[in-house]
Write an enzyme that holds these catalytic residues in place. Structure first.
Site, short mmCIF file in Angstrom:
data_model
loop_
_atom_site.label_atom_id
_atom_site.label_comp_id
_atom_site.label_asym_id
_atom_site.label_seq_id
_atom_site.Cartn_x
_atom_site.Cartn_y
_atom_site.Cartn_z
N ASP A 7 0.87 -1.17 0.00
CA ASP A 7 0.00 0.00 0.00
C ASP A 7 0.91 1.23 0.00
O ASP A 7 2.13 1.11 0.14
CB ASP A 7 -0.89 -0.04 1.25
CG ASP A 7 -1.77 1.18 1.38
OD1 ASP A 7 -2.41 1.57 0.37
OD2 ASP A 7 -1.82 1.77 2.48
N MET A 8 0.36 2.40 -0.11
CA MET A 8 1.18 3.61 -0.17
C MET A 8 0.91 4.57 1.00
O MET A 8 1.78 4.82 1.83
CB MET A 8 0.96 4.33 -1.49
CG MET A 8 1.85 5.56 -1.69
SD MET A 8 1.54 6.37 -3.29
CE MET A 8 -0.07 7.14 -2.98
N ASP A 9 -0.31 5.10 1.07
CA ASP A 9 -0.63 6.12 2.07
C ASP A 9 -0.56 5.55 3.48
O ASP A 9 -1.18 4.54 3.79
CB ASP A 9 -2.03 6.68 1.82
CG ASP A 9 -2.10 7.46 0.51
OD1 ASP A 9 -1.42 8.49 0.40
OD2 ASP A 9 -2.83 7.02 -0.40
N SER A 107 -2.51 0.85 -4.55
CA SER A 107 -3.06 1.87 -3.66
C SER A 107 -4.49 2.25 -4.04
O SER A 107 -4.89 2.15 -5.19
CB SER A 107 -2.18 3.13 -3.73
OG SER A 107 -2.73 4.20 -3.01
N ASP A 165 -1.66 -0.51 6.11
CA ASP A 165 -1.77 0.22 7.38
C ASP A 165 -3.21 0.35 7.85
O ASP A 165 -3.45 0.64 9.02
CB ASP A 165 -1.16 1.62 7.26
CG ASP A 165 -2.01 2.54 6.40
OD1 ASP A 165 -2.43 3.60 6.90
OD2 ASP A 165 -2.27 2.19 5.23
#
Length: 214
Positions: A7-9, A107, A165
């Site tokens: 994932d990114m954020d 993402s 996250d």
């Protein structure tokens, strides 16, 4: 395991505060009393789905496309100005690259955000696939974005490790039948949904190739 999907954020970049600031600014400009706790209810969702969610919850009629674009524009300006990688990101990616693992980014953010973030952090060359849930019918917690990413990588979903996250992202990874590691934005206190993941780490500084793949 053959592939590691990130994932990114909130995982590679500390952008969740940027998202909250952008959402509060745009929603407030529309006369909607908005706060950080409300933002946290939709972490991991696509931004168009966030706007639609609040339209439904608050009986509003915000234009989804333009409102989402305004939030994204504000978010990108904050990333360009203040975006930095979270602890452990570079070491983790270097480790995976050195061990010849396939690496991808999947993402909920739009592709233009993904491109801005990977350029800002100078990590774009680590990834063989960049994929956005904007190209899927459903965003997280639907597994679609992860399943398409595995297909693009040429591997089975069961040969993939997912790093997430958020609860929505974690559940998307589990639904995709991938090993799922949760690194929550707010690691303390422990929340019951963290136990649904295969592994929980406080940050990517805890990364271990052996633990991630066994």
């Amino acid at each position: 395991m053959k592939a590691h999907i990130f994932d990114m954020d909130g995982l590679l970049i500390d952008s969740e505060p940027f998202w909250r600031a952008a959402e509060i600014k745009v929603f407030s400009s529309l006369g909607i009393p908005f706060n950080e706790e409300m933002c946290r209810q939709t972490v991991g969702m696509r931004i168009d789905e966030v706007v639609n969610y609040w339209n439904n919850e608050l009986a509003l009629n915000m234009p989804i496309h333009s409102t989402a674009n305004n939030i994204v524009d504000e978010l990108i300006s904050l990333v360009k100005r203040d975006g930095i990688a979270l602890p452990g990101v570079y070491a983790t990616l270097e480790n995976l690259k050195a061990n010849d693992r396939k690496i991808a980014l999947a993402s909920s953010s739009q592709m233009r955000i993904i491109e801005e973030v990977t350029e800002k952090l100078n990590i774009q060359d680590f990834f063989s696939v960049l994929h956005s849930a904007e190209f899927e019918k459903y965003g997280k917690p639907s597994p679609d974005v992860f399943l398409t990413t595995a297909k693009k990588l040429g591997v089975s979903p069961m040969e993939c490790v997912v790093y997430e996250d958020s609860k929505n992202g974690m559940r998307a990874g589990i639904a995709a039948k991938m090993k799922t590691i949760i690194i929550p934005e707010f690691p303390e206190p422990h929340l019951s949904w963290h136990d649904e993941a295969d592994i929980k780490w406080s940050s990517l500084e805890k990364f271990s190739l052996e633990l991630s793949e066994t």
